[in-house]
Design an enzyme around this catalytic site. Structure first.
Site, mmCIF file in Angstrom:
data_model
loop_
_atom_site.group_PDB
_atom_site.id
_atom_site.type_symbol
_atom_site.label_atom_id
_atom_site.label_comp_id
_atom_site.label_asym_id
_atom_site.label_seq_id
_atom_site.Cartn_x
_atom_site.Cartn_y
_atom_site.Cartn_z
ATOM 1 N N HIS A 327 -66.783 80.028 14.425
ATOM 2 C CA HIS A 327 -65.522 80.218 15.138
ATOM 3 C C HIS A 327 -65.501 79.542 16.504
ATOM 4 O O HIS A 327 -64.412 79.304 17.039
ATOM 5 C CB HIS A 327 -65.220 81.710 15.283
ATOM 6 C CG HIS A 327 -64.602 82.314 14.067
ATOM 7 N ND1 HIS A 327 -65.348 82.781 13.008
ATOM 8 C CD2 HIS A 327 -63.309 82.508 13.716
ATOM 9 C CE1 HIS A 327 -64.541 83.243 12.073
ATOM 10 N NE2 HIS A 327 -63.310 83.085 12.471
ATOM 11 N N GLY A 328 -66.633 79.244 17.072
ATOM 12 C CA GLY A 328 -66.605 78.551 18.346
ATOM 13 C C GLY A 328 -67.950 78.510 19.032
ATOM 14 O O GLY A 328 -68.815 79.355 18.800
#
Length: 480
Positions: A327-328
């Site tokens: 996700h990041g």
């Protein structure tokens, strides 16, 4: 370019559909014979418009995507043609894909971690290409499925490019497996019912994004961005519940639009959401949320590690650590992933064993409280801000409630009601009631199509009005 953009809705999409219609005629009249049905012209149009769509915002990184597709095309051929070295070729392909996403998405993060540890290294300033997480994972799934002989190798580069660059799902998913669309690349037909269903699904997604998610984002920003330093306990809850609803309607809206556009072209993508906020455990929540990502990690990480057979707890934590990383490149995403991994692991040994003995309402409250708290971790990539938020969230503030909180609730009363209502399986319930009342009668068809037309026109008009002058319209998951 995003789907909820006036240029896309009234210029790009009509131009594409017109060209696609002409290409359909060319395929039928000029490129097909009595024994076969050709999709060559339609595929060419789809590839061209997909490249334009991606290059519109990032013209440089379209070459990176083309390079990735070409590399995976060669690796796929190598796996298919070699018996002795196919595993080694697969490993090389996986390393190349991981290296690409690692360089553009995580290199700066790792450099910062080294600097924080006292090891001075240069921090690269590399922009994150839109959609790299999605098209890289599709490439990985393609190579593994070819290696496992679960999907046929694609021998034509333009057709593999079509699969990976297809604009409906290119920048924010769902993660479409090659086997799902392999046959439809060459053998698909679209009838009036397919096009009608696809267009209706697209407009439903547009309404989720523009009418609900965009409006909810203003409430979440009001408390979690602009008003963070003066946050009350009620304000913290209002802000994070608004974000909880916003991210659902934003991402499920995008998925609806992608699935709808695919249907208009004859592709049948798998569902990506199944009413996740109706869950009765965190395990159940993640079976309903971002289904394509969950199935990717299950099939390509969890099961190969041993699944439920060996070291289940460790396997769960590894999967959720990677889910957070996906996700990041930020510590809050890693913490968020481990947070849910620990809960899922604990549920395996506790809650799920006595699940049927606990009233459903308590299970639902338990699940949603943990989900909402998890979105608080997800939202803040700045730890100082996260601490301020959670202090207010748990009541460690001087004020419990103020006039701003009251205004956010009362002034947006119908937005809250409609948003909560559409978290429920409304379409399924309405469909069941319609079937019971009208059966298979012609009246049923007339009622369904009439209501769809009225709803679709209403969504399009209201969405267009809201998009004029809109400043907050980006999809959340294009960041990943």
């Amino acid at each position: 370019m995003v789907f909820s953009d006036l240029f896309f809705l009234f210029v790009f999409l009509p131009a594409f559909l017109l060209c696609y219609l002409i290409a359909t005629w060319v395929d039928q009249k000029c490129l097909s014979d009595e024994a076969t049905h050709s999709n060559r012209a339609k595929n060419l149009i789809l590839v061209c418009f997909s490249l334009i769509f991606y290059a519109w915002g990032e013209p440089v990184y379209v070459f990176l995507m083309l390079f990735c597709v070409f590399v995976n095309y060669l690796v796929g051929l190598g796996i298919d043609r070699s018996e002795q070295y196919r595993k080694a070729i697969l490993v090389i392909g996986l390393i190349l894909n991981i290296a690409i996403i690692g360089t553009f998405k995580y290199l700066g993060f790792f450099a910062q971690c080294l600097c924080d540890m006292g090891i001075e290294v240069a921090k690269p300033n590399i922009a994150l290409p839109i959609g790299i997480s999605f098209y890289t994972f599709q490439s990985i799934s393609y190579l593994i499925d070819v290696y496992r002989r679960e999907s046929p190798v694609q021998r034509r580069f333009p057709d593999l490019l079509l699969y990976i660059s297809m604009f409906p799902q290119l920048i924010a998913g769902p993660i479409v497996r090659y086997g799902t669309v392999a046959d439809e690349i060459h053998h698909r037909r679209v009838n009036a019912a397919d096009f009608s269903d696809g267009l209706y699904r697209f407009l439903i997604g547009l309404g989720k994004k523009v009418i609900l998610a965009n409006q909810l984002s203003e409430i979440s920003d009001q408390f979690l961005v602009n008003g963070l330093n003066s946050l009350t306990m009620a304000g913290a809850w209002i802000g994070i519940v608004a974000f909880t609803l916003q991210i659902y309607f934003d991402f499920s809206g995008y998925s609806d639009m992608a699935i709808g556009l695919g249907r208009c072209m004859g592709f049948h993508f798998n569902e990506n959401f199944r009413h996740p906020y109706c869950c009765n455990s965190i395990t159940d929540f993640w079976r309903r949320w971002h289904i394509s990502l969950g199935s990717f990690f299950r099939d390509y990480v969890y099961i190969p590690l041993g699944g439920n057979r060996h070291h289940q707890a460790v396997n769960i934590l590894v999967v959720w650590f990677l889910t957070g990383m996906w996700h990041g490149a930020s510590w809050n995403f890693i913490i968020w992933g481990v947070y849910f991994g620990l809960i899922v692991m604990l549920e395996k040994y506790t809650l799920l064993k006595v699940h049927d003995r606990i009233p459903a309402v308590f299970l639902h409250i338990y699940s949603m409280l943990l989900v909402i708290a998890g979105w608080g971790i997800f939202y803040f990539d700045n730890f100082d801000q996260m601490i301020v938020f959670f202090q207010a969230f748990f009541g460690n503030v001087t004020s419990f409630y103020d006039f701003v909180d009251e205004s956010a609730l009362l002034d947006n009363f119908w937005l809250w009601v409609i948003a909560l209502f559409f978290c429920l399986p409304v379409r399924t319930t309405v469909g069941e009631w319609t079937d019971r009342l009208l059966g298979d009668s012609p009246l049923r068809t007339m009622v369904i199509y009439t209501s769809r037309i009225i709803l679709s026109v209403g969504i399009l008009i209201l969405s267009t009005a809201l998009l004029v002058g809109a400043t907050n319209n980006a999809f959340i998951y294009t960041r990943f």
